[in-house]
Design a protein around this motif. Sequence first.
Motif, PDB file in Angstrom:
ATOM      1  N   TRP A  16      -9.167 -47.154  13.668  1.00 55.98           N
ATOM      2  CA  TRP A  16      -8.680 -47.603  12.524  1.00 55.98           C
ATOM      3  C   TRP A  16      -9.159 -49.268  12.522  1.00 55.98           C
ATOM      4  O   TRP A  16      -9.647 -49.747  11.370  1.00 55.98           O
ATOM      5  CB  TRP A  16      -7.287 -47.511  12.060  1.00 55.98           C
ATOM      6  CG  TRP A  16      -7.179 -46.030  11.431  1.00 55.98           C
ATOM      7  CD1 TRP A  16      -6.870 -44.943  11.783  1.00 55.98           C
ATOM      8  CD2 TRP A  16      -7.682 -45.907   9.987  1.00 55.98           C
ATOM      9  NE1 TRP A  16      -6.731 -43.848  10.950  1.00 55.98           N
ATOM     10  CE2 TRP A  16      -7.494 -44.396   9.537  1.00 55.98           C
ATOM     11  CE3 TRP A  16      -8.175 -46.538   8.820  1.00 55.98           C
ATOM     12  CZ2 TRP A  16      -7.756 -43.818   8.544  1.00 55.98           C
ATOM     13  CZ3 TRP A  16      -8.486 -45.834   7.651  1.00 55.98           C
ATOM     14  CH2 TRP A  16      -8.234 -44.684   7.731  1.00 55.98           C
ATOM     15  N   SER A  17      -9.145 -49.873  13.617  1.00 53.84           N
ATOM     16  CA  SER A  17      -9.238 -51.342  13.417  1.00 53.84           C
ATOM     17  C   SER A  17     -10.772 -51.642  13.323  1.00 53.84           C
ATOM     18  O   SER A  17     -11.179 -52.468  12.707  1.00 53.84           O
ATOM     19  CB  SER A  17      -8.815 -51.852  14.837  1.00 53.84           C
ATOM     20  OG  SER A  17      -9.442 -51.469  15.970  1.00 53.84           O
ATOM     21  N   LEU A  18     -11.529 -50.511  13.767  1.00 50.00           N
ATOM     22  CA  LEU A  18     -13.042 -50.564  13.609  1.00 50.00           C
ATOM     23  C   LEU A  18     -13.502 -50.551  12.553  1.00 50.00           C
ATOM     24  O   LEU A  18     -14.160 -51.086  11.708  1.00 50.00           O
ATOM     25  CB  LEU A  18     -13.703 -49.773  14.933  1.00 50.00           C
ATOM     26  CG  LEU A  18     -15.242 -49.785  14.725  1.00 50.00           C
ATOM     27  CD1 LEU A  18     -15.689 -51.382  15.043  1.00 50.00           C
ATOM     28  CD2 LEU A  18     -15.785 -49.004  15.681  1.00 50.00           C
ATOM     29  N   ARG A  19     -12.781 -49.416  11.841  1.00 52.13           N
ATOM     30  CA  ARG A  19     -13.278 -49.200  10.351  1.00 52.13           C
ATOM     31  C   ARG A  19     -12.700 -50.071   9.344  1.00 52.13           C
ATOM     32  O   ARG A  19     -13.568 -50.478   8.409  1.00 52.13           O
ATOM     33  CB  ARG A  19     -12.455 -47.824  10.036  1.00 52.13           C
ATOM     34  CG  ARG A  19     -13.095 -46.405  10.352  1.00 52.13           C
ATOM     35  CD  ARG A  19     -12.027 -45.395  10.289  1.00 52.13           C
ATOM     36  NE  ARG A  19     -12.736 -44.093  10.532  1.00 52.13           N
ATOM     37  CZ  ARG A  19     -11.966 -42.852  10.601  1.00 52.13           C
ATOM     38  NH1 ARG A  19     -10.692 -42.713  10.031  1.00 52.13           N
ATOM     39  NH2 ARG A  19     -12.533 -41.812  11.085  1.00 52.13           N
ATOM     40  N   VAL A  20     -11.721 -50.660   9.674  1.00 52.54           N
ATOM     41  CA  VAL A  20     -11.104 -51.697   8.564  1.00 52.54           C
ATOM     42  C   VAL A  20     -11.950 -53.019   8.843  1.00 52.54           C
ATOM     43  O   VAL A  20     -12.284 -53.263   7.879  1.00 52.54           O
ATOM     44  CB  VAL A  20      -9.562 -52.186   8.893  1.00 52.54           C
ATOM     45  CG1 VAL A  20      -9.047 -53.350   8.404  1.00 52.54           C
ATOM     46  CG2 VAL A  20      -8.830 -50.999   8.515  1.00 52.54           C
ATOM     47  N   HIS A  58     -18.604 -63.917   8.771  1.00 55.45           N
ATOM     48  CA  HIS A  58     -19.024 -64.155  10.006  1.00 55.45           C
ATOM     49  C   HIS A  58     -17.583 -64.047  10.997  1.00 55.45           C
ATOM     50  O   HIS A  58     -17.981 -63.357  12.062  1.00 55.45           O
ATOM     51  CB  HIS A  58     -19.847 -65.363  10.316  1.00 55.45           C
ATOM     52  CG  HIS A  58     -20.671 -65.354  11.601  1.00 55.45           C
ATOM     53  ND1 HIS A  58     -21.736 -64.521  11.847  1.00 55.45           N
ATOM     54  CD2 HIS A  58     -20.716 -66.328  12.778  1.00 55.45           C
ATOM     55  CE1 HIS A  58     -22.120 -64.808  13.066  1.00 55.45           C
ATOM     56  NE2 HIS A  58     -21.489 -65.993  13.481  1.00 55.45           N
ATOM     57  N   SER A  59     -16.591 -64.728  10.733  1.00 55.18           N
ATOM     58  CA  SER A  59     -15.383 -64.449  11.428  1.00 55.18           C
ATOM     59  C   SER A  59     -15.042 -63.219  11.740  1.00 55.18           C
ATOM     60  O   SER A  59     -14.503 -62.628  12.662  1.00 55.18           O
ATOM     61  CB  SER A  59     -14.220 -65.355  10.789  1.00 55.18           C
ATOM     62  OG  SER A  59     -14.794 -66.776  10.923  1.00 55.18           O
ATOM     63  N   VAL A  60     -15.081 -62.316  10.597  1.00 58.43           N
ATOM     64  CA  VAL A  60     -14.502 -60.972  10.569  1.00 58.43           C
ATOM     65  C   VAL A  60     -15.527 -60.143  11.429  1.00 58.43           C
ATOM     66  O   VAL A  60     -14.984 -59.128  12.214  1.00 58.43           O
ATOM     67  CB  VAL A  60     -14.412 -60.325   9.066  1.00 58.43           C
ATOM     68  CG1 VAL A  60     -14.349 -58.783   9.046  1.00 58.43           C
ATOM     69  CG2 VAL A  60     -13.387 -61.076   8.227  1.00 58.43           C
ATOM     70  N   GLN A  64     -14.724 -57.415  14.391  1.00 60.75           N
ATOM     71  CA  GLN A  64     -15.553 -56.134  14.316  1.00 60.75           C
ATOM     72  C   GLN A  64     -15.740 -55.830  16.063  1.00 60.75           C
ATOM     73  O   GLN A  64     -15.964 -54.735  16.357  1.00 60.75           O
ATOM     74  CB  GLN A  64     -16.675 -56.003  13.328  1.00 60.75           C
ATOM     75  CG  GLN A  64     -17.123 -54.707  13.512  1.00 60.75           C
ATOM     76  CD  GLN A  64     -18.575 -54.703  12.445  1.00 60.75           C
ATOM     77  OE1 GLN A  64     -18.327 -54.972  11.348  1.00 60.75           O
ATOM     78  NE2 GLN A  64     -19.554 -54.171  12.876  1.00 60.75           N
ATOM     79  N   LEU A  65     -16.421 -56.979  16.353  1.00 58.18           N
ATOM     80  CA  LEU A  65     -17.061 -56.805  17.765  1.00 58.18           C
ATOM     81  C   LEU A  65     -15.937 -56.425  18.779  1.00 58.18           C
ATOM     82  O   LEU A  65     -16.050 -55.752  19.575  1.00 58.18           O
ATOM     83  CB  LEU A  65     -17.811 -58.245  18.246  1.00 58.18           C
ATOM     84  CG  LEU A  65     -18.298 -58.144  19.520  1.00 58.18           C
ATOM     85  CD1 LEU A  65     -19.218 -57.146  19.951  1.00 58.18           C
ATOM     86  CD2 LEU A  65     -18.951 -59.710  19.810  1.00 58.18           C
ATOM     87  N   PRO A  81     -21.599 -49.011  19.963  1.00 60.25           N
ATOM     88  CA  PRO A  81     -21.260 -49.801  18.693  1.00 60.25           C
ATOM     89  C   PRO A  81     -20.979 -51.319  19.095  1.00 60.25           C
ATOM     90  O   PRO A  81     -21.087 -52.380  18.517  1.00 60.25           O
ATOM     91  CB  PRO A  81     -20.048 -49.118  18.236  1.00 60.25           C
ATOM     92  CG  PRO A  81     -20.090 -47.737  18.681  1.00 60.25           C
ATOM     93  CD  PRO A  81     -20.872 -47.622  19.970  1.00 60.25           C
ATOM     94  N   ALA A  82     -20.569 -51.619  20.535  1.00 56.71           N
ATOM     95  CA  ALA A  82     -20.423 -52.998  20.881  1.00 56.71           C
ATOM     96  C   ALA A  82     -21.564 -53.681  20.895  1.00 56.71           C
ATOM     97  O   ALA A  82     -21.758 -54.738  20.542  1.00 56.71           O
ATOM     98  CB  ALA A  82     -19.724 -52.835  22.415  1.00 56.71           C
ATOM     99  N   LEU A  83     -22.529 -52.824  21.502  1.00 54.45           N
ATOM    100  CA  LEU A  83     -24.201 -53.380  21.535  1.00 54.45           C
ATOM    101  C   LEU A  83     -24.451 -53.769  20.030  1.00 54.45           C
ATOM    102  O   LEU A  83     -25.044 -54.873  19.869  1.00 54.45           O
ATOM    103  CB  LEU A  83     -24.910 -52.633  22.259  1.00 54.45           C
ATOM    104  CG  LEU A  83     -24.714 -52.441  23.903  1.00 54.45           C
ATOM    105  CD1 LEU A  83     -25.738 -51.582  24.484  1.00 54.45           C
ATOM    106  CD2 LEU A  83     -24.841 -53.898  24.502  1.00 54.45           C
ATOM    107  N   ALA A  84     -24.250 -52.958  19.152  1.00 53.08           N
ATOM    108  CA  ALA A  84     -24.617 -53.161  17.787  1.00 53.08           C
ATOM    109  C   ALA A  84     -23.889 -54.385  17.195  1.00 53.08           C
ATOM    110  O   ALA A  84     -24.617 -55.058  16.666  1.00 53.08           O
ATOM    111  CB  ALA A  84     -24.368 -51.967  16.975  1.00 53.08           C
TER     112      ALA A  84
END
Length: 133
Positions: A16-20, A58-60, A64-65, A81-84
């Motif tokens: 959910w943290s990644l989705r949000v 950019h901060s968000v 996401q990273l 996803p971390a590399l992306a």
Amino acid sequence: MSSTNPLPGPRGWIVWSLRVTATVHLAGVLAQAALAGLFVTGDVDLLTWHRDNGGVTHSVLYLQLVASILLWRPGRGPGWPALAGLGLVVLETGQVVFGQSRILALHFPLGMAIFGLSAVFTAWTWLAFRRAA
């Protein structure tokens, strides 16, 4: 022999943290395109909004990273996803530099690429790990 994966998938709060964060980032990128379009049509005050929204967006992306890294470690999810996310950070950093330098021949197409990549990434977060959430 069981065909289930012996390792648990990512925890729901990580997914959910990644989705949000991905969804909020994508909304910010979409707002960037709208603000740029309105600025180009003559509303010069929107350039300040475009700049400020770019900083927030950019901060968000950094959040996401972090969520992508948590998905990978300790979440036992995929590492791509971390590399992306890192790739998007690099692209958006270039986007900021090109925009501040008024190199619009690179700023405009890079913005379109960032929008496309962000949309695909966000869609993936909602389609993957449906049981984990």
